[in-house]
Scaffold this active site. Structure first.
Site, PDB file in Angstrom:
ATOM      1  CE1 TYR A  47      -2.823  -2.943   0.218  1.00  0.00           C
ATOM      2  CE2 TYR A  47      -3.323  -2.587   2.851  1.00  0.00           C
ATOM      3  CZ  TYR A  47      -3.865  -3.184   1.582  1.00  0.00           C
ATOM      4  OH  TYR A  47      -4.882  -4.279   1.832  1.00  0.00           O
ATOM      5  CG  HIS A 113      -0.994  -8.806   0.231  1.00  0.00           C
ATOM      6  ND1 HIS A 113      -0.896  -7.135  -0.366  1.00  0.00           N
ATOM      7  CD2 HIS A 113      -2.320  -9.202  -0.333  1.00  0.00           C
ATOM      8  CE1 HIS A 113      -1.588  -6.467   0.117  1.00  0.00           C
ATOM      9  NE2 HIS A 113      -2.523  -7.479  -0.627  1.00  0.00           N
ATOM     10  CB  SER A 192     -13.506  -4.721  -1.012  1.00  0.00           C
ATOM     11  OG  SER A 192     -12.697  -4.333  -1.262  1.00  0.00           O
ATOM     12  N   PRO A 193     -15.774  -5.092   2.657  1.00  0.00           N
ATOM     13  CG  PRO A 193     -15.827  -4.644   4.256  1.00  0.00           C
ATOM     14  CD  PRO A 193     -14.725  -4.637   3.559  1.00  0.00           C
ATOM     15  NE  ARG A 196     -12.482  -4.745  -5.049  1.00  0.00           N
ATOM     16  CZ  ARG A 196     -11.518  -4.538  -4.374  1.00  0.00           C
ATOM     17  NH1 ARG A 196     -10.995  -3.405  -4.078  1.00  0.00           N
ATOM     18  NH2 ARG A 196     -10.887  -5.541  -4.494  1.00  0.00           N
ATOM     19  N   GLY A 197     -17.068   0.744  -1.789  1.00  0.00           N
ATOM     20  CA  GLY A 197     -18.370   1.939  -2.064  1.00  0.00           C
ATOM     21  C   GLY A 197     -19.813   1.672  -2.295  1.00  0.00           C
TER      22      GLY A 197
END
Length: 324
Positions: A47, A113, A192-193, A196-197
């Site tokens: 990140y 990862h 990403s629960p 992703r918005g």
């Protein structure tokens, strides 16, 4: 290891979703999360090319013992290009670098990862087990892996957590990982629960997203799929209103209902959304309404694959497209 029911995914503070907030704003959000009792911070070597770990480290200064600290290795930016590398020597070097950037002596949970398909997963996990023995990391996690890969890893060392994408619109863990982790006493950390918005009603027009926002290349946000997905939102908003919560909170409540071993890690760049997400852990939602949510937003109703072909090839987790 026992993980909090919900953590904070820190990626968006430095990576992936367009221009990140300033360092000062990122620190302000992280400190608000700590003040609010968030129990886990999730970062990674990848990140921001390490900047996210540095940011998290600054926020944790003097407060290290307040959270479970999770990071990841085996995928990094090398000269601006993402590289997957699960060789033991790479993982050892990346853990040392993460410790330095975070300013800590110990990372509680460290994930592979991505599985490097050129390296047997047992070799990668074996290296992480050595780092556990050395006291540099507390427990081993895996990210975006299949049940088969989890079983291979378990033959080498204990696995504390699997971090795979899981939400109403990404049901891949229901192809075996949800049950496998529960049966083995392993946490299933859902990234990403809030889709992703999407399930937070935060994306009105993907064409208005920043040019370097990763969602611009994700099939579900592309013009050929977005209209069908956006058509689900009015009923989704109405269902959240019926539940007496926000759309994002309903998405998190549904995930939390999937089992006590499921731990969502929603990310955000806004303090009001941070508090909104944290409050979802205390919601009581009628199971019948949660069941309706699961029918409204599901594999059968969502249009488009999770990833484009290139990123999909990097992922080992079970694929709904392959199962169809």
């Amino acid at each position: 290891m026992n993980l909090p029911r919900m953590g904070l995914g820190c990626m968006s503070l430095s990576h992936a979703y367009g221009t990140p907030p300033s360092e000062e704003d990122g620190l302000r959000l992280l400190r608000a999360a700590l003040d609010g009792g968030i129990g886990m911070l999730d970062t990674a070597t990848l990140y921001g090319g390490g900047r996210n770990e540095e940011l998290v480290g600054r926020a944790l200064s003097g407060r290290r013992d307040e959270v479970v600290l999770a990071s990841k290795g085996g995928m990094a930016l090398i000269d601006g290009v993402k590289r997957i590398d699960g060789r033991p020597e790479t993982l050892r070097a990346q853990v040392d670098a993460s410790l330095g950037r975070l300013g800590v002596e110990h990372i509680d949970l460290y994930y592979l990862h991505r599985w490097d398909r050129s390296v047997p997963i047992g070799e990668s996990v074996g290296a992480l087990a050595e780092l556990v023995a050395a006291g540099k990391i507390g427990a081993i996690g895996l990210s975006e892996v299949s049940v088969a890969r989890l079983r291979e890893a378990l033959a080498v060392a204990p696995i504390a957590a699997v971090q795979n994408e899981y939400s109403l619109w990404s049901r891949n863990p229901e192809l075996g990982m949800l049950d496998a982790t529960r049966d083995a006493g392993i946490a299933l950390v859902a990234f990403s629960p809030i889709a992703r918005g999407f399930l937070g009603d935060a994306v009105r027009d993907p064409q208005e997203l920043d040019a370097n926002d990763i969602r611009r290349s994700m099939p579900r946000f592309l013009p050929e799929h977005w209209p069908a997905n956006a058509a689900l939102l009015p009923a989704w908003r109405a269902l959240a209103a019926e539940a007496g919560c926000t759309p994002a909170q309903l998405a998190l409540a549904w995930l939390l209902s999937r089992g006590p071993h499921v731990a969502p890690i929603p990310g955000t760049t806004r303090i009001d959304h941070l508090h909104e997400n944290q409050a979802a852990a205390e919601l009581v939602v009628d199971p019948a309404l949660l069941a309706r949510a699961g029918v409204l937003i599901d594999t059968a109703t969502v249009s488009g694959a999770r990833y484009a072909p290139g990123p999909a090839a990097e992922v080992d987790a079970e694929s709904l497209e392959d199962a169809a």
